[in-house]
Write an enzyme that holds these catalytic residues in place. Structure first.
Site, mmCIF file in Angstrom:
data_model
loop_
_atom_site.group_PDB
_atom_site.id
_atom_site.type_symbol
_atom_site.label_atom_id
_atom_site.label_comp_id
_atom_site.label_asym_id
_atom_site.label_seq_id
_atom_site.Cartn_x
_atom_site.Cartn_y
_atom_site.Cartn_z
ATOM 1 N N CYS A 42 0.792 -1.228 0.000
ATOM 2 C CA CYS A 42 0.000 0.000 0.000
ATOM 3 C C CYS A 42 0.826 1.280 0.000
ATOM 4 C CB CYS A 42 -1.035 0.001 1.111
ATOM 5 S SG CYS A 42 -0.621 -0.965 2.548
ATOM 6 N N GLN A 75 0.812 -11.483 -2.873
ATOM 7 C CA GLN A 75 -0.643 -11.466 -2.809
ATOM 8 C C GLN A 75 -1.209 -11.026 -4.144
ATOM 9 O OE1 GLN A 75 -0.774 -8.529 0.461
ATOM 10 N NE2 GLN A 75 -2.121 -9.976 1.472
ATOM 11 N N ASP A 97 -2.853 -8.599 -4.679
ATOM 12 C CA ASP A 97 -3.159 -7.393 -3.943
ATOM 13 C C ASP A 97 -3.569 -6.280 -4.905
ATOM 14 O OD1 ASP A 97 -3.259 -5.745 -1.763
ATOM 15 O OD2 ASP A 97 -1.101 -5.361 -1.691
ATOM 16 N N HIS A 135 -5.148 -1.970 -4.730
ATOM 17 C CA HIS A 135 -5.678 -0.844 -3.966
ATOM 18 C C HIS A 135 -6.558 -0.019 -4.872
ATOM 19 C CE1 HIS A 135 -2.204 -2.095 -1.554
ATOM 20 N NE2 HIS A 135 -3.071 -1.892 -0.589
ATOM 21 N N LYS A 188 -13.248 -3.882 7.970
ATOM 22 C CA LYS A 188 -12.899 -4.773 6.869
ATOM 23 C C LYS A 188 -13.802 -5.997 6.832
ATOM 24 C CE LYS A 188 -9.304 -6.860 9.761
ATOM 25 N NZ LYS A 188 -7.883 -7.172 9.897
ATOM 26 N N HIS A 209 -8.202 -1.520 0.410
ATOM 27 C CA HIS A 209 -7.223 -2.601 0.236
ATOM 28 C C HIS A 209 -8.039 -3.842 -0.065
ATOM 29 C CE1 HIS A 209 -4.110 -0.495 2.850
ATOM 30 N NE2 HIS A 209 -5.215 0.129 3.179
#
Length: 659
Positions: free
Chosen positions: A356, A403, A405, A407, A487, A533
């Site tokens: 991030c 990950q 991942d 954002h 979350k 996220h």
RNA sequence: GCUGGCGUAGCUCAAUCGGUAGAGCGCCAGUUUUGUAAACUGGUGGUUGUGGGUUCAAGUCCCGUCGCCAGCUCCA
């Protein structure tokens, strides 16, 4: 007039031998606890799964009884039923632990106590009485427990035979209900779960209504063990570990193929769902982590890095300056800290534990317009987290991983829609991978948090609304959110019953603030974006670990490292095998040829052990007919099939799902 | 990190009271030419995780250390 369910059932002639408890208003009440005579009363029988908890908790009492009989002076603490059994924590006066031999002895004593067919009894006593009783017995932990019971609650004692315990219940009517009992393991556990408290000795066990049910459970445990990803990882040549890099998997060619295929699969979805992929650095100046807050809050989980010059400073013992190293390595053991004492570094870098901050740097590097939002930035970057020794586990808890991942930078108004889109994406992926049991937890505002209540209201409602819209059931984990935002966590259970968090979506107000991120709105003034996220598979390592167990090592055709093994019957078929291997490979099919002088049975065995989805047996008939005697992992023998048909079939099954 | 257990061949495991480290699989070579879950013969394979100590003698006992396993705690 309150009456115990036991008497009530006796009056009605319903006190059957297999009744463990009753259900009143949906609540389980044991036969000992007085109730107001209800309109509706259901009985809970021994073989009802709901009775398990009662049986197990009662077994814990019997175990504590046995322990105290065999090990006088041992104090009891708590002994609840858990998912697969029960435990009881003990404090031994000599601080010794229980051995396997002790367990066998305790179990034998338990069987003896159970055979005594003692009734369980429930007595309500005053707080003073209870405290007097247990202080006479020297049960100091129990005194703490009594003190912790709210003033408006009854203090009940449960007895069986000559043993008793402060307990809320419920319990079985008689020890004869406790058949199928087994003690499984010993372990240390902190009193009240606090690391600073003394460590107690915990004994785990399990109990079932019958010996038969117990045996079935033990068998199931064994089967689960057989699909443990650590075992399969070795057997299937997927990955290995080395002492030289603890908790860091080495993916072997077969494992690396599956790993990359998973990423590739997600990447293809990104292309059509508006994500842009980036590649970011591995090592950053400490200043980045100071700004993101990781230096203050997450440093002990980070690997540190510094250049050769700086390292030389330490080695040569040059003038202390800069940052004390003992301060950098907060997670180091006392011994290491001692060694580092007096060592300083001017310049320290952190190896990234999360993507991030660098995405924030990228966002902030340009003037951003509201027209660019939502901006979805994906990153498969490698992360390193210094996990404390003792917490790592196979692929599911490692020190280096990547990950899927991403954002999402968006306006507060766009947030809910983005969450909904994510949920669609998430379930599409998990459906495609044949997962159907996923537990969702909504983790809400913790006590220590950033941001205004209004912000939290908006974020929490965006998450819960998205779930409600999709009609998804979830558990609210009150106060379990991160300090920067609430979350959703997606949990899945592995073969041995351990639950792992895989995907997640988190709302973050903190980082945009810290990095002073802005976009220019339609009103031509600057606004702060919200940051989401999100990860679907989460850590690829962890996902793969869970997935290996989920499919027991049998990857679907599109993901399998080898899709077909060509097995020749005799040497004279080898040329044909290599010839059609080339044809299959030209169509993108992954082939392995076994032309060893093993007999066919042996070749089949080897290929099946590797869980290769298709086996193609090649003998005289096949050579002559340009065919393959196909055998499917799932459907068995399919007979001799023309090569072209086989190619067609494999190509079709090689397609990624959702494509 | 804490409590406990465990580290023997590439893998799975054996080695009695402290007394010459073994087996199966794998791997290599040869024989066999095989039709749907293990052909046969021979060979190869070890600083018993690692460092120290006790002992005439250590895989075995003791201490340190690294790693693994179970659980606890942790996973902003």
């Amino acid at each position: 007039m309150r009456i115990s369910p036991k008497e009530l059932l006796a009056q009605r002639g319903q006190l059957d031998k297999d009744v463990v408890a009753v259900i009143v208003d949906g609540k389980i009440v044991d036969l000992h606890t007085p109730i107001d005579p209800p309109e509706k009363l259901d009985v809970l029988r021994q073989d009802n799964p709901k009775a398990l908890e009662i049986i197990r908790h009662s077994t814990a009492h019997v175990m504590a009884d046995a322990v105290q009989k065999l090990f006088p002076g041992t104090q009891v603490t708590i002994g609840p039923a858990i998912d697969n059994g029960f435990y009881y924590d003990f404090a031994r006066p000599d601080h010794k632990h229980f051995t396997d031999a002790d367990l066998a002895q305790i179990e034998a004593k338990m069987v003896e106590i159970i055979a005594g067919a003692h009734d369980f009894r429930r007595d309500v006593v005053s707080r003073d009485e209870a405290k007097k009783l247990f202080s006479q017995m020297g049960e100091t932990f129990k005194l703490e427990i009594i003190d912790a019971i709210p003033a408006d609650q009854d203090i009940s004692l449960y007895r069986h035979g000559d043993w008793m315990d402060v307990c809320r219940g419920p319990h079985v009517p008689n020890t004869r209900f406790l058949q199928g009992v087994k003690l499984t393991s010993v372990a240390g556990a902190y009193w009240r779960g606090q690391e600073s408290n003394p460590m107690l000795q915990r004994i785990y066990g399990t109990a079932f209504p019958s010996k038969k049910a117990l045996d079935a459970y033990l068998k199931q445990l064994e089967e689960a063990k057989a699909r443990d990803h650590r075992k399969l990882g070795k057997e299937l040549d997927l990955f290995m570990m080395s002492d030289l890099a603890p908790a860091s998997p080495f993916f072997l060619p077969r494992g690396a193929f599956v790993y990359n295929t998973l990423i590739d699969f997600v990447r293809k979805q990104y292309a059509r769902r508006g994500y842009r992929e980036v590649i970011t650095p591995q090592i950053f100046d400490k200043a980045l982590w100071e700004r993101s807050g990781h230096w203050a809050n997450y440093r002990e989980n980070m690997f540190m890095a510094f250049g050769a010059d700086a390292a030389e400073d330490v080695h040569e013992g040059r003038t202390p300056r800069g940052i004390p190293l003992s301060d950098v390595f907060v997670s180091a053991s006392d011994k290491t800290k001692e060694k580092l004492a007096g060592s300083h570094l001017d310049y320290v870098c952190g190896c990234k534990a999360m993507n991030c901050p660098s995405h924030c740097v990228m966002f902030g590097a340009q003037r951003r317009s509201y027209r660019e939002l939502p901006l979805r930035i994906a990153d498969f970057g490698r992360l390193h987290r210094y996990e404390r020794s003792g917490v790592t586990h196979g692929l599911t808890r490692v020190r280096t991983f990547s990950q899927d991942d991403a954002h999402i930078f968006c306006t507060p108004e766009q947030m809910q829609d983005e969450i909904a889109k994510f949920m669609d994406f998430f379930y599409a992926v998990y459906d495609a991978l044949a997962f159907n049991k996923i537990e969702i937890r909504l983790a809400t505002r913790p006590e220590k948090r950033l941001g205004t209540d209004a912000m939290w209201d908006q974020a929490e409602s965006a998450l819960s609304k998205a779930l409600d819209e999709k009609k998804l059931a979830y558990i609210v984990s009150e106060g379990e959110g991160a300090f920067y935002g609430p979350k959703l966590e997606f949990h899945i259970t592995d073969a041995i019953g351990r639950s792992w968090q895989l995907g997640t979506i988190q709302v973050d107000y903190n980082l945009p603030e810290r990095f002073e991120l802005e976009y220019i709105g339609a009103d031509n003034t600057a606004h702060r974006p919200v940051m989401l996220h999100r990860a679907i598979l989460g850590s690829i390592e962890r996902f793969l670990g869970v997935y290996i167990e989920h499919v027991a090592g049998a990857f679907p055709v599109w993901m399998a490292p080898e899709q077909i093994a060509l097995l020749t019957v005799a040497d004279r078929h080898n040329d044909y095998a290599h010839q059609i291997r080339a044809e299959l490979e030209a169509k993108g099919i992954r082939v392995v040829v076994d032309d060893s002088n093993e007999k066919l049975g042996g070749k089949i065995r080897n290929a099946r052990n590797l869980r290769i989805p298709y086996l193609g047996v090649l003998g005289d008939k096949e050579v002559e007919a340009r065919a393959v005697a196909l055998r499917s992992r799932t459907e068995g023998e399919l007979g001799s099939i023309a090569l072209d048909t086989v190619i067609e079939r494999l190509v079709k099954e090689s397609a990624y799902p959702l494509s």
